[in-house]
Design an enzyme around this catalytic site. Sequence first.
Site, short mmCIF file in Angstrom:
data_model
loop_
_atom_site.label_atom_id
_atom_site.label_comp_id
_atom_site.label_asym_id
_atom_site.label_seq_id
_atom_site.Cartn_x
_atom_site.Cartn_y
_atom_site.Cartn_z
N ARG A 25 14.56 4.92 3.55
CA ARG A 25 15.89 5.39 3.12
C ARG A 25 16.80 5.67 4.32
O ARG A 25 18.02 5.54 4.20
CB ARG A 25 15.73 6.63 2.25
CG ARG A 25 15.21 6.27 0.83
CD ARG A 25 14.60 7.49 0.18
NE ARG A 25 14.23 7.32 -1.23
CZ ARG A 25 13.09 6.76 -1.67
NH1 ARG A 25 12.21 6.27 -0.80
NH2 ARG A 25 12.83 6.68 -2.97
N ASP A 313 0.76 8.58 -5.39
CA ASP A 313 0.16 7.74 -4.34
C ASP A 313 -1.14 8.33 -3.80
O ASP A 313 -1.89 7.66 -3.07
CB ASP A 313 1.15 7.51 -3.19
CG ASP A 313 2.37 6.72 -3.66
OD1 ASP A 313 2.25 6.02 -4.68
OD2 ASP A 313 3.42 6.81 -3.01
N LYS A 340 0.97 -0.86 -8.91
CA LYS A 340 1.20 -0.61 -7.48
C LYS A 340 0.79 -1.86 -6.69
O LYS A 340 0.67 -2.93 -7.27
CB LYS A 340 0.44 0.65 -7.04
CG LYS A 340 0.89 1.91 -7.78
CD LYS A 340 2.33 2.27 -7.47
CE LYS A 340 2.74 3.55 -8.18
NZ LYS A 340 4.17 3.83 -8.05
O1 SPQ Z 1 6.73 0.64 -1.50
P1 SPQ Z 1 5.56 0.65 -2.40
O2 SPQ Z 1 4.67 -0.49 -2.11
O3 SPQ Z 1 5.93 0.68 -3.86
O4 SPQ Z 1 4.77 2.00 -2.05
C1 SPQ Z 1 3.99 2.97 -2.78
C2 SPQ Z 1 2.79 3.34 -1.83
O5 SPQ Z 1 1.69 3.66 -2.29
O6 SPQ Z 1 3.05 3.40 -0.64
C3 SPQ Z 1 3.49 2.52 -4.15
F1 SPQ Z 1 2.68 1.59 -4.16
O7 SPQ Z 1 4.73 4.19 -2.92
C4 SPQ Z 1 5.90 4.31 -3.75
C5 SPQ Z 1 5.60 5.35 -4.82
O8 SPQ Z 1 4.49 5.04 -5.59
C6 SPQ Z 1 7.05 4.75 -2.89
C7 SPQ Z 1 8.17 5.33 -3.66
C8 SPQ Z 1 9.48 5.55 -3.00
O9 SPQ Z 1 9.55 5.58 -1.76
O10 SPQ Z 1 10.47 5.73 -3.74
C9 SPQ Z 1 8.05 5.74 -4.97
C10 SPQ Z 1 6.81 5.55 -5.75
O11 SPQ Z 1 6.94 4.38 -6.56
P2 SPQ Z 1 7.60 4.42 -8.02
O12 SPQ Z 1 7.35 3.04 -8.58
O13 SPQ Z 1 6.84 5.47 -8.77
O14 SPQ Z 1 9.01 4.73 -7.90
#
Ligand code: SPQ
Length: 427
Positions: A25, A313, A340
């Site tokens: 971000r 996570d 995920k």
């Molecule tokens: O970026 P990515 O691959 O989706 O990363 C993950 C992780 O475990 O590092 C999920 F696989 O984290 C996401 C988290 O699960 C990061 C995130 C964010 O930075 O906004 C939000 C979460 O995902 P979501 O789908 O619940 O919004």
Amino acid sequence: MELAINKTGLEGQIEVPSDKSISHRSIMFGAIAQGKTTIKNFLRGDDCLSTLKAFQDLGVKIEDDGTTIIVHGTGFSGIKQAKQAIDVGNSGTTIRLIMGILAGRPFATELFGDHSIAKRPMNRVMLPINQMGATCSGHDGTEFPPLTVCGTEQLQPIHYQMPVASAQVKSAILFAALQAQGESTIIEKERTRDHTEDMIRQFGGEITVSGKEIRIKGPQKLTGQEVYVPGDISSAAFFLVAGLIIPNSKITLTNVGLNPTRTGILDVIEQMGGKLTIQETGNKQNKAGTITVETSTLKGIEISGEIIPRLIDELPIIALLATQAQGKTIIRDAEELKVKETNRIDAVANELAKMGANIEPTEDGLIIHGKTNLHEAQVTSYGDHRIGMMLQIAALLVKSGTVELEKAEAISVSYPAFFEDLNKLYQ
Ligand code: SPQ
């Protein structure tokens, strides 16, 4: 790769790597704000580097001297059409949040990623931003990447009741709403991590949050800032659990971000009877602290409902923790784990079962019976960083033989120095 096994007495202090969500971000806000944004303690993991490169491809000047990153933003209008398709690598956060920014830019962009990104659902972002006036479509009429986002400078505001608890979807809508003509309202299913809301305020924007309802007016102009990225509690989680389950251990983790939308794992550790102390070191705007854990006798609990997004996570490593707790742990309401980097319900259940855990996958979570001894096995991360790190912590409990991890390289997505940090605890 052959993992370290049979360790006791882990001791020492680790400064956990920078927060992945905030690092992504910080580049994005720097790019859409006017003026200079200076980022300190940026996470140099593969995912965040994909975001940095993506914004360079979109015409934003970003300097990186290896310590500090400077983003020279010129507002949303400084986001220009890329010369080629943008590669987001393995990063769900990059692809989903960029879609919200591109929704308000008057050109087409193609976004693609690796094998895992090609399976991650995107309707959750495409539907609301298309409703606001963008035209987004997936590969061959599906919702999956490669995607094309055709934006418009005439974005309409939205009133949106979110069907999933997702900070990524919420953030994408917020980025689009910042460019829309009028007030948008988003109603969350459950409260999720709020770094985007915090950074809108930090960059001089206005947003109102009342429980699960968020109101935001567009268009807004943001101003470049100095950002310091705190440590990532999601990375700290692996060493928190190691300290609790490896005999005779005591581990201290410094500079851990303690934003309350991320600290569900600390509540779980306390409910399970884990010995944990927290000393707050951050300020009101950026809560952080030093956490110390010690080997503990743990009991099984139920984990469900509103806490799930606050530890989503961490569930793979919490599942390992539950294998070392006395009695039954039930994890419910966590069906999001299936979408995920891999299906984390199946991955955790399969790999820990190979090592001797008593663990069952369910439709929306896991049921784990403890306490079990773990034994040697050949396991895989499925290309998922969090599964890989969880399996290394599990291997430390294995008394003899070998634990061989396939696809260990995935760990560099969020924690490039994971094995070096672990080594420090038993030298
Ligand atoms: O970026 P990515 O691959 O989706 O990363 C993950 C992780 O475990 O590092 C999920 F696989 O984290 C996401 C988290 O699960 C990061 C995130 C964010 O930075 O906004 C939000 C979460 O995902 P979501 O789908 O619940 O919004």
